[in-house]
Write a protein that holds these residues in place. Structure first.
Motif, PDB file in Angstrom:
ATOM      1  N   VAL A   1      -4.149  14.840  12.570  1.00  0.00           N
ATOM      2  CA  VAL A   1      -5.493  14.536  12.212  1.00  0.00           C
ATOM      3  C   VAL A   1      -6.075  15.378  11.285  1.00  0.00           C
ATOM      4  O   VAL A   1      -6.988  15.371  10.209  1.00  0.00           O
ATOM      5  N   ALA A   2      -5.730  16.808  11.444  1.00  0.00           N
ATOM      6  CA  ALA A   2      -6.145  17.695  10.424  1.00  0.00           C
ATOM      7  C   ALA A   2      -5.530  17.735   9.171  1.00  0.00           C
ATOM      8  O   ALA A   2      -6.275  17.650   8.133  1.00  0.00           O
ATOM      9  N   LYS A   3      -4.181  17.033   9.220  1.00  0.00           N
ATOM     10  CA  LYS A   3      -3.595  16.955   7.899  1.00  0.00           C
ATOM     11  C   LYS A   3      -4.314  15.719   7.030  1.00  0.00           C
ATOM     12  O   LYS A   3      -4.749  15.870   5.872  1.00  0.00           O
ATOM     13  N   LEU A   4      -4.606  14.596   8.028  1.00  0.00           N
ATOM     14  CA  LEU A   4      -5.173  13.341   7.416  1.00  0.00           C
ATOM     15  C   LEU A   4      -6.580  13.721   6.753  1.00  0.00           C
ATOM     16  O   LEU A   4      -6.979  13.332   5.784  1.00  0.00           O
ATOM     17  N   GLU A   5      -7.229  14.433   7.504  1.00  0.00           N
ATOM     18  CA  GLU A   5      -8.538  15.033   7.353  1.00  0.00           C
ATOM     19  C   GLU A   5      -8.795  15.758   5.719  1.00  0.00           C
ATOM     20  O   GLU A   5      -9.393  15.400   4.993  1.00  0.00           O
ATOM     21  N   ALA A   6      -7.737  16.658   5.835  1.00  0.00           N
ATOM     22  CA  ALA A   6      -7.534  17.490   4.536  1.00  0.00           C
ATOM     23  C   ALA A   6      -7.425  16.619   3.433  1.00  0.00           C
ATOM     24  O   ALA A   6      -7.895  16.891   2.346  1.00  0.00           O
ATOM     25  N   LEU A   7      -6.398  15.502   3.628  1.00  0.00           N
ATOM     26  CA  LEU A   7      -6.114  14.451   2.567  1.00  0.00           C
ATOM     27  C   LEU A   7      -7.377  13.655   2.102  1.00  0.00           C
ATOM     28  O   LEU A   7      -7.226  12.884   1.469  1.00  0.00           O
ATOM     29  N   LYS A   8      -8.421  13.739   2.976  1.00  0.00           N
ATOM     30  CA  LYS A   8      -9.492  12.666   3.248  1.00  0.00           C
ATOM     31  C   LYS A   8      -8.746  11.320   3.223  1.00  0.00           C
ATOM     32  O   LYS A   8      -9.535  10.255   2.672  1.00  0.00           O
TER      33      LYS A   8
ATOM     34  N   ALA B   1       1.018  -1.255  -0.017  1.00  0.00           N
ATOM     35  CA  ALA B   1       0.025  -0.006   0.057  1.00  0.00           C
ATOM     36  C   ALA B   1       0.753   1.158  -0.118  1.00  0.00           C
ATOM     37  O   ALA B   1       2.172   0.886   0.229  1.00  0.00           O
ATOM     38  N   LYS B   2       0.368   2.352  -0.105  1.00  0.00           N
ATOM     39  CA  LYS B   2       1.013   3.736  -0.084  1.00  0.00           C
ATOM     40  C   LYS B   2       1.020   4.147   1.110  1.00  0.00           C
ATOM     41  O   LYS B   2      -0.158   4.423   1.774  1.00  0.00           O
ATOM     42  N   HIS B   3       1.991   4.843   1.726  1.00  0.00           N
ATOM     43  CA  HIS B   3       1.836   5.350   3.027  1.00  0.00           C
ATOM     44  C   HIS B   3       1.027   6.697   2.680  1.00  0.00           C
ATOM     45  O   HIS B   3       1.405   7.481   1.855  1.00  0.00           O
ATOM     46  N   PRO B   4       0.080   7.042   3.562  1.00  0.00           N
ATOM     47  CA  PRO B   4      -0.693   8.114   3.217  1.00  0.00           C
ATOM     48  C   PRO B   4       0.044   9.573   3.310  1.00  0.00           C
ATOM     49  O   PRO B   4      -0.435  10.425   2.760  1.00  0.00           O
ATOM     50  N   LEU B   5       1.057   9.475   3.890  1.00  0.00           N
ATOM     51  CA  LEU B   5       1.626  11.002   4.041  1.00  0.00           C
ATOM     52  C   LEU B   5       3.259  10.876   3.233  1.00  0.00           C
ATOM     53  O   LEU B   5       3.329  11.908   2.579  1.00  0.00           O
ATOM     54  N   THR B   6       3.843   9.906   3.347  1.00  0.00           N
ATOM     55  CA  THR B   6       5.217   9.972   2.630  1.00  0.00           C
ATOM     56  C   THR B   6       4.928   9.212   1.367  1.00  0.00           C
ATOM     57  O   THR B   6       5.902   9.566   0.526  1.00  0.00           O
ATOM     58  N   GLY B   7       4.108   8.745   1.144  1.00  0.00           N
ATOM     59  CA  GLY B   7       3.634   8.112  -0.401  1.00  0.00           C
ATOM     60  C   GLY B   7       4.574   6.770  -0.564  1.00  0.00           C
ATOM     61  O   GLY B   7       4.535   6.088  -1.471  1.00  0.00           O
ATOM     62  N   GLU B   8       5.465   6.310   0.423  1.00  0.00           N
ATOM     63  CA  GLU B   8       6.247   5.400   0.195  1.00  0.00           C
ATOM     64  C   GLU B   8       5.578   3.799   0.188  1.00  0.00           C
ATOM     65  O   GLU B   8       4.268   3.944   0.891  1.00  0.00           O
ATOM     66  N   LYS B   9       6.237   2.789  -0.295  1.00  0.00           N
ATOM     67  CA  LYS B   9       5.518   1.548  -0.384  1.00  0.00           C
ATOM     68  C   LYS B   9       5.748   0.918   1.041  1.00  0.00           C
ATOM     69  O   LYS B   9       6.495   0.936   1.678  1.00  0.00           O
ATOM     70  N   VAL B  10       4.318   0.384   1.443  1.00  0.00           N
ATOM     71  CA  VAL B  10       4.148  -0.426   2.786  1.00  0.00           C
ATOM     72  C   VAL B  10       3.868  -1.777   2.506  1.00  0.00           C
ATOM     73  O   VAL B  10       2.698  -1.741   1.796  1.00  0.00           O
ATOM     74  N   ALA B  11       4.687  -2.680   2.985  1.00  0.00           N
ATOM     75  CA  ALA B  11       4.204  -4.097   2.657  1.00  0.00           C
ATOM     76  C   ALA B  11       2.853  -4.445   3.392  1.00  0.00           C
ATOM     77  O   ALA B  11       2.771  -4.113   4.750  1.00  0.00           O
ATOM     78  N   ILE B  12       2.002  -5.417   2.779  1.00  0.00           N
ATOM     79  CA  ILE B  12       0.846  -5.587   3.613  1.00  0.00           C
ATOM     80  C   ILE B  12       1.055  -7.379   3.888  1.00  0.00           C
ATOM     81  O   ILE B  12       1.424  -8.101   2.753  1.00  0.00           O
TER      82      ILE B  12
END
Length: 927
Positions: free
Chosen positions: A454-461, A367-378
């Motif tokens: 939290v504000a940042k994540l909410e802004a990014l939906k 998956a993509k990290h929501p803030l860094t955009g890096e690959k995260v193994a599932i």
RNA sequence: GCCUAGGUGGUGGAACUGGUAGACACGCAGGACUUAAAAUCCUGUUCCCGUUAAGGGAGUGCGGGUUCGAUUCCCGCCCUAGGUACCA
């Protein structure tokens, strides 16, 4: 006449019953007080001596409150639907209603012997159609309700329909299933009746949906979470497995927060409040979405530590997570499939026992990290539970021990995120330091970082603040016979309520109490049992907790055929002031009752947010088993010789339970033992000091351990008053303790002494009309105050002790003065109602009137000042207690102080300069 | 592991906001009454030293601390019971 408890107690029990003494008056200016016991399930074994403990306590309190001028409601009934009667029916074919009736009769006889002040005219039985008509009615209210989050209350389903008519689902803030559709008003109107019903079902507080349930094959039914203990059924200990089924459920989760908040205002034992809190399991955190481009969606996780989001080095899904299949790459498919197979085979028990082994499998996907955009193994792993949160977690090995262990085991990266972390040995979840490796929150503290993130994540939906609860909706259906039928029939595969006027929906007869050959519940066997002759009824019945989740209302107005309880009755009695019962109902009955109470309140049927203001948990009374030791021969076979406890180590023996009724003060009655079992007829004994001493052990009271003590036997020998006093005298009410008949003679002697105080050597009743002395008044008023204080704090054991002291003092004073005794017996009445009623009548009062006599008023003037210890300070700081020395009226203050060794020691020869008085008392000494 | 409650004589247990630890009861021992037993009543009963006594010492799970004074308050540990547990 000697104290004859047998005739005397029967006489008053009959008097109370014949005169309806304990029916509360309906027309009164007295304040109300509602004392409730948890009503019993009438089991075939009858009552043992442990069962009445709580009832005695509540009875003492009820009688005390009556004496204090309250209009007391103290009812009793039976929770008479339940598994044992049904199991018995399966084995014998006997209808459970018949078994239940027999058991109730026996319970009633046993209860009557103890002399309770129950108002039996209000008795309820949950299995009585006249009662369960209203249980079904409450179900209908739940079915016809939805939870409006904006109003924070349940409302009629009609208001939801009206909202759909106006604006569809737009603006609806409701508690519902996850899979609700979104639609406009126009679409709603275009829905067919079936479509509308199907959609509404997702909002109803009582609803039907496919859910994972605890299935117990041995019991042939599903169980609620609180009925499953360590992966096996609470009743019977049978294995329980997870299974998907269409099930009735109750949307108790809608009330999670109110159930939690409501705890604060309750006068309940702290451990119990804590248990409910844990059960509800509120955790405040956030959801975070990890985009998966390949699937064009997001994996949503729940976390209480959103601040650690930059420490995420992989994601873990529960093996049951719905996306696992779609995510898994072809390379990893075999490994993933094997892992899933392995974990699904593990029973719930194994999975819990095996918390140390690290296991999991890589899906091959990222998956993509929501803030860094890096690959995260599932990954998938069974330490993530499908049923909690979103069934997926973001793994932060540096901050969470399980993630840390997992990362170490599989060689995954561990990213430190705080300058205060020490992660060489284990994860460090502290929140003290400042963030590192965390992009824009670097250098911030925990308190600063959370809102910004939290504000940042909410802004990014890609996330938002979220509160999560551990509590699940309560499964409401049971595939059993002996329960309330659910007042529902099926049309087009959708559940519909029968009409209110058609209640009760009576439990139909069946030829067998087992599931059908096709696995349908027993009710499917009922012949010609169809609504309007064509529609199938619901075949599952309600769970055991249904009938007990509203019964306190029915006692208020038990015979009303038009409503569950009249408005007038509900307004008057309101809620239960004192509730006494066992703590085993902490997360079942007591939670469900609070839930139903709140729903009925929201729907306007009453005004009490909480049903039980004050709650006391009485402890369990365990059995005290006695053992004899049978000597074994060289082959290890039992001989006919039994060795006394103290000498048993000199032989090879095995211990056998022996009936406690043939053991007195741990000494075996060897003659009775010989007739205890035929093969003991020729028994021989190796005695110590001429006696056979038995070994003892504390165990649960049960027939098989021969340690059951029947209250009837105790009453036969010593009387109900003695039983009542002794149960209280045994120790603090809340404490669990073993029953031991050994000490009972002490309280029996006490009652006999009380009796003899009123009776001359000739056996005639005699009181003196002389004015009592100061010492006699002192004895009386000491007990008035002590017993009153002790009852108020439910310390009944100490009030019994105080009563004994008082009677001993009066005997020493040879006091048989009317003025003293009259008040003394009123004080003792709650504890020993029979003997006091008798003495009250002998004093010339109207029979039965003691129950509503006035509690004597405590007058402090009768006590010398020494009874009032009070603290005194020296030079304004030191506190000491002058209780010892103030006994002498003549003493000057100086003498008082100098008579007190502690004060002297402290003063150490210094002169007292000044005494500071307030209201005639020294409060400070200046030196 | 976590949460909660608790640890006091031979036994059940008292001591309510720090103030004579062991109330009350059981058990045990001794005594009275009785031909005897039961029942009843009286006396004693935390432990140790002291022949009895007077008297002294120790003592509320363990180790510290605060205080004139701690079963009670604080810190650390041990044990018991109940609840709960990969709860993210």
């Amino acid at each position: 006449m000697e104290y004859n408890h047998q005739s005397l107690e029967k006489k008053w029990q009959n008097f109370w019953a014949a005169n309806g003494t304990f029916e509360p008056s309906s027309n009164t200016d007295k304040p109300k007080y509602y004392v409730l016991d948890m009503f019993p399930y009438p089991s075939g074994a009858g009552l043992h001596v442990g069962h009445p403990l709580g009832y005695i306590a509540s009875d003492i309190f009820s009688r005390y409150k009556r004496l204090k001028g309250f209009n007391v409601l103290h009812p009793m009934g039976y929770d008479s639907f339940g598994l044992p009667a049904e199991q018995y029916a399966i084995q014998t074919g006997q209808h459970p209603a018949i078994t239940t009736e027999v058991n109730i009769k026996r319970y009633r006889e046993q209860l009557d012997n103890i002399g309770f002040s129950f108002d039996w005219s209000r008795e309820v039985r949950t299995s009585d159609p006249k009662y369960y008509k209203w249980t079904q009615w409450v179900f209908m209210q739940l079915f016809n309700a939805w939870y409006n989050n904006d109003a924070d209350r349940a409302e009629s389903i009609d208001t939801l329909k009206a909202l759909f008519e106006i604006s569809g689902t737009h603006g609806i803030n409701a508690v519902s299933d996850d899979n609700v559709a979104e639609f406009t008003a126009a679409q709603w109107k275009a829905f067919s009746d079936e479509q509308k019903e199907a959609e509404l079902l997702k909002y109803r507080l009582a609803y039907l949906r496919e859910s994972v349930v605890n299935w117990c094959a041995s019991l042939g039914t599903v169980l609620a979470n609180d009925e499953v203990i360590n992966g096996v059924s609470e009743r019977g200990g049978y294995p329980v497995e997870q299974k998907k089924m269409m099930q009735w459920s109750m949307r108790i989760t809608a009330y999670a927060d109110r159930l939690l908040r409501g705890l604060e205002g309750l006068d309940w034992p702290e451990p119990l409040v804590e248990m409910q809190r844990n059960w509800i399991g509120k955790s405040v955190g956030a959801t975070v979405k990890f985009p998966v481009p390949e699937l064009n969606g997001n994996i949503e996780v729940f976390t209480t530590r959103v601040d650690t989001v930059y420490g995420v080095s992989f994601i873990v899904l529960a093996p049951e997570h719905e996306w696992v299949d779609a995510l898994t790459t072809d390379d990893q498919r075999l490994e993933v499939q094997q892992y899933i197979d392995k974990t699904s085979k593990k029973s719930e028990l194994d999975r819990m026992a095996d918390t140390r082994t690290v296991s999991g499998a890589f899906t091959g996907a990222y998956a993509k990290h929501p803030l860094t955009g890096e690959k995260v193994a599932i990954w998938i792993a069974d330490y993530v539970l499908a049923g909690y949160g979103t069934g997926a977690v973001m793994a932060v090995p540096s901050g969470d021990q399980r993630d840390y262990v997992f990362a170490k085991h599989f060689g995954l990266p561990i990213i430190p995120i705080s300058d205060s972390q020490n992660i060489t040995e284990e994860a460090d979840p502290n929140k003290e330091g400042r963030y590192i490796n965390s992009d824009f929150i670097n250098g911030m503290t925990y308190r600063e970082a959370v809102p910004v993130l939290v504000a940042k994540l909410e802004a990014l939906k890609l996330g938002k603040a979220k509160v999560n609860y551990r509590m699940r909706d309560a499964i409401f259906g049971r595939q059993r016979y002996w329960g309330e039928p659910v007042p529902v029939y099926f049309k087009d595969n959708l559940p519909r309520l029968i009409k209110e006027s058609e209640l009760p929906l009576v439990l139909p007869e069946v030829n067998k109490y087992l599931p059908t050959e096709t696995g349908e519940p027993p009710l499917a066997r009922a012949e010609n049992w169809k609504y309007q002759g064509q529609f199938d009824y619901e075949w599952s019945t309600m769970p055991g907790w249904a009938g007990s989740s509203w019964y306190w209302f029915r006692y208020m107005d038990p015979t009303n055929e038009d409503v569950f309880a009249s408005k007038q009755a509900v307004d008057y009695w309101q809620s239960v002031d004192l509730y006494i019962g066992g703590s085993e109902h902490a997360t079942g009955h007591l939670l469900y009752s609070r839930f139903w109470n709140k729903v009925l309140k929201d729907l306007g049927y009453h005004e009490q947010e909480e049903p039980f203001k004050k709650l006391i948990n009485q402890g369990m009374i365990q059995g005290r088993s006695s053992f004899v030791y049978r000597v074994l021969d060289e082959q290890g076979k039992g001989t006919n010789t039994f060795v006394s406890y103290g000498l048993k180590d000199q032989y090879t023996t095995n211990a056998l339970h022996v009936d406690v009724s043939i053991v007195y003060h741990d000494i075996l009655d060897t003659e009775k033992f010989k007739s205890f079992r035929p093969d003991f007829a020729q028994a021989e004994f190796i005695l110590e000091d001429g006696k056979y001493v038995c070994g003892t052990e504390v165990e649960k009271m049960s027939k098989s351990k021969f340690n059951v003590v029947n209250p009837d036997d105790i009453i036969e020998s010593f009387g109900a008053d003695t039983l009542r006093l002794y149960e209280m005298f045994l120790g603090p009410l809340e404490q669990s303790k073993p029953w031991n008949t050994n000490g009972i003679e002490g309280v029996f002697k006490f009652l006999r002494k009380l009796w003899r105080l009123f009776h001359g050597a000739d056996g005639n009743f005699y009181v003196s009309d002389e004015e009592p002395s100061k010492a006699e008044y002192k004895s009386l008023h000491k007990i008035i105050k002590k017993v009153e204080d002790d009852i108020e704090r439910f310390s009944f054991n100490t009030s019994v002790s105080a009563s004994m002291i008082c009677v001993n003092e009066l005997i020493d004073l040879k006091c048989n003065k009317r003025k003293i005794l009259q008040e003394l017996i009123v004080v003792l009445q709650p504890f020993a109602p029979h003997i006091t009623e008798e003495l009250w009548a002998l004093l010339g009062h109207q029979p039965g009137s003691i129950s509503f006599a006035n509690y004597p008023a405590f007058n402090p003037d009768y006590l010398i000042q020494s009874e009032f210890a009070y603290p005194v300070s020296i030079n304004g700081k030191m506190k000491m207690n002058l209780s010892l020395a103030l006994d002498l009226d003549k003493s000057t203050v100086e003498e008082v102080v100098l008579a007190n060794a502690d004060v002297q020691r402290y003063l150490d020869g210094k002169n007292v300069k000044k005494f500071i008085f307030v209201q005639g008392r020294i409060i400070n000494i200046v030196v």
